[in-house]
Design an enzyme around this catalytic site. Sequence first.
Site, mmCIF file in Angstrom:
data_model
loop_
_atom_site.group_PDB
_atom_site.id
_atom_site.type_symbol
_atom_site.label_atom_id
_atom_site.label_comp_id
_atom_site.label_asym_id
_atom_site.label_seq_id
_atom_site.Cartn_x
_atom_site.Cartn_y
_atom_site.Cartn_z
ATOM 1 N N ASP A 74 2.208 0.123 1.583
ATOM 2 C CA ASP A 74 3.398 0.598 0.861
ATOM 3 C C ASP A 74 3.846 -0.484 -0.127
ATOM 4 O OD1 ASP A 74 5.991 1.896 0.266
ATOM 5 O OD2 ASP A 74 5.490 3.156 1.965
ATOM 6 N N HIS A 105 1.937 -0.163 -2.979
ATOM 7 C CA HIS A 105 2.678 0.673 -3.920
ATOM 8 C C HIS A 105 3.374 -0.132 -5.007
ATOM 9 C CE1 HIS A 105 2.893 4.328 -0.961
ATOM 10 N NE2 HIS A 105 1.679 3.903 -1.172
#
Length: 387
Positions: free
Chosen positions: A212, A235
């Site tokens: 993430d 991310h």
Amino acid sequence: MAVATNLLLLTLLFAISPITMSANYNVINFGAKPDGRTDSAKAFLSAWTAACASKNPASITIPSGNFLVSQALFKGPCNNAAMKITISGTIIAPSGYSSMTDWITFKYVQGLSIFGGTLDGRGQAFWACKLARRSCPQGATTLRIGQSKNVLISGMRLVNSEMFHMVIFASNGVTVQGMSITAPENSPNTDGIHIQQSSGVTIQSSTMRTGDDCISMGAGSTNVWLERITCGPGHGISIGSLGGGTTDEEGVRNITVRNAIITGTQNGVRIKTWGKPNSGFVKDVKFEHVTMQNVQNPMVIDQNYCPGNVNCPNQNSGIKISQVWYTDVKGSSATPVAVKFDCSPSNPCNGIKLQDIKLTYQNKPAKSFCKNVKGSASGLVIPQSCI
Ligand SMILES: *[C@@H]1O[C@H](CO)[C@@H](O)[C@H](O)[C@H]1NC(C)=O
């Protein structure tokens, strides 16, 4: 009796060096076992309690070996403002997963430095539960610094957290340097470091490869300095999501991201707010000298976040975004649109500045997309500015 008293005195002399007046506490002397099987949580906490009671600077030693720790909350305030923990070994979380939301926590501490160590969150069983879409508990953050001041974390490794690897919450003056964070690319919600309601946070010379965000900044993040960050997979570096709650939030202000290398991530540098009317702001943000390598969305402002499109009337974000400066952002996009500014219809982005941008897609200039944005561009800007 006399022998015992002498031994005690001798031990005290060794424990408290008369030269530095700094007491040292080795967790082994409190019963910790470096065997990877015996729960050393109590021993760690006893060492902390003793060190924290010291009026002089106190150091705790965690030697090499694997220490199983079921869960530990190291609580202040302490009697000294110079708590030091040196970790040579690895601290491992229990296997499987439980309902705990934080594994290792430092709370209400003023003046703490931690050097070295590996914290292994052993998140595999928890991720498997989530990936199988079973009903799973919330999952644990590996390391939480909460309600604390003047904290330094240096040369630490965090691996395989169930959820976020590190959270800095309601704290002031936190420096993280030489941090390495690793979890598989497909591990859900394993953000690197999340900052929330905190000020004066510096993260430098650190690497995050996770499933993430590498670093995320939530409401109330102010005076944040991120430098020499290597990010990806994951991310990217993100401000938000903001404005998703039921009440208005504290703003985000004075954020600098300088000298970052972002590789193979979903986003590069992103600002994300819910398409909801909650008010708040993002102000004075600088992204400088950022290299993108094969990043899907290198530069993003998205004010229409609304998963499932529920409870976001007209997708109008109430968060005001202004003074966001991008300088010297270069590299490759993995999709045709490298710059995407999709701002709120009711609160257009203001003072967005582009300077010396060069982002390509398949060795050709990438594209840009703008909606409700005001600002300016200078220097060479590729893709051509749509502001
Ligand atoms: C912005 O934050 C930096 C630390 O990241 C700090 O040195 C600087 O003083 C802050 N600026 C303002 C105007 O608060």
